[in-house]
Design an enzyme around this catalytic site. Structure first.
Site, PDB file in Angstrom:
ATOM      1  N   PHE A 469     -10.459  34.001 -16.565  1.00  0.00           N
ATOM      2  CA  PHE A 469      -9.218  34.759 -16.682  1.00  0.00           C
ATOM      3  C   PHE A 469      -8.198  34.388 -15.596  1.00  0.00           C
ATOM      4  O   PHE A 469      -7.021  34.197 -15.858  1.00  0.00           O
ATOM      5  CB  PHE A 469      -9.537  36.270 -16.622  1.00  0.00           C
ATOM      6  CG  PHE A 469      -8.322  37.121 -16.491  1.00  0.00           C
ATOM      7  CD1 PHE A 469      -7.490  37.327 -17.592  1.00  0.00           C
ATOM      8  CD2 PHE A 469      -7.979  37.716 -15.278  1.00  0.00           C
ATOM      9  CE1 PHE A 469      -6.366  38.108 -17.476  1.00  0.00           C
ATOM     10  CE2 PHE A 469      -6.846  38.487 -15.169  1.00  0.00           C
ATOM     11  CZ  PHE A 469      -6.035  38.705 -16.264  1.00  0.00           C
ATOM     12  N   GLU A 470      -8.729  34.254 -14.403  1.00  0.00           N
ATOM     13  CA  GLU A 470      -7.855  33.955 -13.260  1.00  0.00           C
ATOM     14  C   GLU A 470      -7.096  32.653 -13.519  1.00  0.00           C
ATOM     15  O   GLU A 470      -5.888  32.570 -13.347  1.00  0.00           O
ATOM     16  CB  GLU A 470      -8.703  33.831 -12.002  1.00  0.00           C
ATOM     17  CG  GLU A 470      -7.895  33.497 -10.761  1.00  0.00           C
ATOM     18  CD  GLU A 470      -8.716  32.749  -9.722  1.00  0.00           C
ATOM     19  OE1 GLU A 470      -8.119  32.186  -8.796  1.00  0.00           O
ATOM     20  OE2 GLU A 470      -9.963  32.720  -9.862  1.00  0.00           O
TER      21      GLU A 470
END
Ligand SMILES: *[C@@H]1O[C@H](CO)[C@@H](O)[C@H](O)[C@H]1NC(C)=O
Ligand SMILES: *[C@@H]1O[C@H](CO)[C@@H](O)[C@H](O)[C@H]1NC(C)=O
Ligand SMILES: *[C@@H]1O[C@H](CO)[C@@H](O)[C@H](O)[C@H]1NC(C)=O
Ligand SMILES: *[C@@H]1O[C@H](CO)[C@@H](O)[C@H](O)[C@H]1NC(C)=O
Ligand SMILES: *[C@@H]1O[C@H](CO)[C@@H](O)[C@H](O)[C@H]1NC(C)=O
Ligand SMILES: *[C@@H]1O[C@H](CO)[C@@H](O)[C@H](O)[C@H]1NC(C)=O
Ligand SMILES: *[C@@H]1O[C@H](CO)[C@@H](O)[C@H](O)[C@H]1NC(C)=O
Ligand SMILES: *[C@@H]1O[C@H](CO)[C@@H](O)[C@H](O)[C@H]1NC(C)=O
Ligand SMILES: *[C@@H]1O[C@H](CO)[C@@H](O)[C@H](O)[C@H]1NC(C)=O
Length: 564
Positions: A469-470
């Site tokens: 996600f990051e």
């Protein structure tokens, strides 16, 4: 009745014997007076073949004699030898008939005597002719030629219309090229091989009796046509290219038969060039040669200096009835050649330059940046802190071959920071503890000039420690925000991008990726290897690019002010 005829004859004989003394004698050796006939064949002799004695329209008497005999030849038709009208007939001739015969013609005032020599011959043993008694005929090797079967005139009447049979060397001619027509043998495309001994034969019926009539002809086929038409071999109504002001010599080559020499001249508008051009254009002397028995002549046209008005003008060579011209044309400049030369060279240079740039782009750019360094020792401030933000997956070291940690935490700083002086932000090394990761990433990227994304090959054995996600978010932001460039570094060949996030696929497609091929040991790496050059090329310049140059004075001032 019979007595009357007899009396008349006696008077004639008397008259002729008297007149013969005063008779004018004509040339006995004339070829027409030498007559030959094959034994057993009929023969007729016409005294009036001689045109010198045009007695046809006069009242005259004509009598045949065998030389040495006082008595004229009988006029009794049943007799083997007799006179019928003006003709002497042998029906047929026998060997003993050979000898001299006289034809005497007289009227009241004059007398003429003509001698004829008759030879009755036999054929050569084994042949159908006698080589000593041949008529000679010449034909030329051409399309339609004919041989004539001579002296058949008196044997042609309503009862004697049978065709003539032709023989060559005693063999009946049976060939499509030959056609018997009336008294002729027509030869289609005669050639030298048609020369030889020809015989023509016909049957003649007279008083219910059949006779053979034959003639033997020695035919010579002459190879070349007897007469050659005058022909201009050159010029051929053609145009030649000549430079303005040049000296032009043109041949007029003419072939003709020897006996048909023609005057050759060069003219313009039907006026001799020597008169028309006052010496600028001249005609050369005629030069003759005789190849193959023909006359070959050359007369040159000498244009000492070609003038503009000569272009398009017809210089005509006249040779008797025939004429042919030559025209001059100004040479066309080879524009296409210039065009190609003018275009190809620059295009070639450009292509070479493009190729050089394509293959040495990285080196050129790096060299350029390096050579600029003396002009500016400090980079321009654009308000950003980091040269690059390094993004990489955190992977469980235990079960994975590819761990980016060593690369990211050791090699990257070693080369980019220590050797090249870049300032990197590496998440996990430089982030402040306590801050929310998303915030850190977002803000730091804003302060970075580049985003470096490290990719590792997808492997089931490698489990990601951190959520993707990051990365996703950071990449998304980087893409949306204008101005930040992404550098993709593959740590090994990534065969399949299908599993990668859309944004990564997009970057890979648009900017490509740099693949790391070295090992991960800590030994010193040079910033001058291909890989690092490629990375450095994508990194911001350590000195200003052209677009930044205008900022230079300001930047210097800022720097100086700050230092003071
Ligand atoms: C030939 O003679 C006859 C008389 O004997 C005469 O009538 C005739 O006109 C003459 N012909 C010519 C062509 O002299
Ligand atoms: C006889 O023939 C000769 C030519 O041979 C001619 O000149 C002359 O006039 C003729 N005489 C008569 C009377 O026809
Ligand atoms: C004539 O005959 C010879 C020999 O048979 C041959 O070589 C040649 O071609 C012939 N010439 C022509 C014009 O047919
Ligand atoms: C024609 O006949 C003559 C005489 O018999 C002979 O010498 C010659 O060879 C013959 N010509 C040809 C072409 O056979
Ligand atoms: C004519 O010639 C043929 C051969 O060509 C011969 O058989 C025939 O007997 C001859 N006829 C006479 C009348 O000589
Ligand atoms: C004309 O004839 C001469 C002599 O044979 C020759 O040298 C020349 O090439 C000929 N010219 C042309 C245009 O055929
Ligand atoms: C040839 O004749 C044409 C018109 O018939 C004329 O225009 C041209 O000038 C003449 N050329 C020369 C060389 O006299
Ligand atoms: C052509 O004419 C010029 C001038 O008359 C002369 O000098 C030159 O020799 C001539 N050329 C030929 C090939 O006749
Ligand atoms: C060339 O032109 C002339 C007239 O100048 C003409 O008589 C002749 O037939 C032409 N020859 C050819 C081969 O066209």
């Amino acid at each position: 009745m019979a007595a009357a005829v007899f009396t008349y004859s006696v008077i004639l004989v008397f008259l002729s014997s008297v007149k013969a003394e005063e008779c004018q004698v004509h040339d006995v050796l004339h070829s027409q007076n030498l007559i030959s006939v094959l034994v057993g064949e009929p023969l007729t002799i016409d005294c009036l073949l001689h045109k010198i004695l045009a007695l046809q329209h006069m009242n005259y008497s004509l009598t045949w004699y065998k030389s040495g005999k006082k008595m004229p030849v009988t006029q009794v038709k049943l007799s083997r030898i007799h006179q019928h009208e003006n003709l002497l007939w042998f029906m047929p001739a026998i060997l003993e008939d050979s000898g001299s015969y006289e034809c005497v013609m007289w009227n009241l005032t004059s007398c003429n005597k003509i001698y004829f020599s008759i030879t009755v011959f036999k054929n050569t043993a084994g042949l159908c002719f006698n080589g000593d008694f041949l008529y000679a005929q010449e034909i030329s090797a051409s399309s339609n030629e004919k041989i004539v079967c001579p002296h058949l005139d008196y044997f042609r009447d309503e009862k004697n219309t049978l065709p003539i049979h032709w023989y060559k060397e005693c063999n009946l001619i049976d060939n499509e090229r030959f056609l018997s027509w009336d008294d002729d043998l027509i030869i289609n495309s005669a050639n030298v091989n048609d020369s030889g001994n020809y015989s023509c034969k016909m049957t003649y019926t007279y008083m219910e009796k059949e006779y053979n009539i034959s003639r033997n002809i020695y035919v010579t086929v002459i190879e070349t046509p007897l007469r050659k038409k005058t022909e201009i071999l050159y010029p051929r109504n053609n145009t030649i290219e000549v430079e303005l002001g040049s000296n032009v010599i043109v041949d007029c080559n003419v072939s003709s038969s020897k006996d048909n020499s023609v005057g050759i001249s060069w003219r313009v508008n039907n006026t001799l060039v020597n008169f028309l051009f006052m010496g600028r254009v001249q005609e050369g002397n005629q030069e003759d040669s005789f190849p193959d028995g023909y006359l070959f002549s050359t007369v040159t046209l000498n244009i000492t200096e070609v003038k503009q008005e000569d272009y398009g003008r017809q210089f005509v060579c006249h040779a008797g009835e025939v004429a042919a011209y030559i025209a001059l044309r100004q040479p066309v400049r080879n524009f296409l050649g210039y065009l190609i030369g003018g275009l190809i060279a620059p295009v070639f240079v450009i292509i070479v330059a493009i190729l050089i740039y394509k293959y040495f782009k990285v080196d050129i750019v790096l060299w350029y940046r390096k050579s600029c360094r003396p002009f500016l020792s400090k980079e321009v401030s654009d308000g950003k802190i980091y040269d690059a933000y390094v993004l990489y997956p955190k992977i469980n070291k235990v079960d994975c071959i590819y761990t980016p940690d060593n690369f990211v935490l050791k090699l990257l700083p070693q080369v980019l920071e220590r050797q090249c002086g870049y300032n990197l932000f590496i998440l996990g090394r430089d982030d402040l503890p306590g801050k929310a990761v998303v915030n850190v990433v977002d803000e730091t990227i804003k302060q970075s000039r580049r985003l470096i994304i490290i990719l590792v090959p997808d492997s089931s054995s490698c489990s990601l420690l951190e959520d993707i996600f990051e990365q996703q978010l950071a990449v998304y932001n980087a893409l949306v925000r204008d101005g930040i460039k992404v550098i993709l570094i593959e740590l090994d060949k990534i065969k399949d991008y299908a599993n990668m996030p859309e944004s990564i696929k997009y970057i890979k497609q648009k900017h490509g990726a740099i693949r790391w091929k070295g090992d991960f040991t800590e030994k010193s790496h040079s910033a001058n290897t291909k890989f690092w050059k490629n990375v450095r090329y994508r990194m911001p310049p350590r000195c200003p690019t052209f677009s930044e140059l205008h900022l230079l004075p300001t930047a210097l001032n800022t720097f100086q002010t700050t230092e003071r």
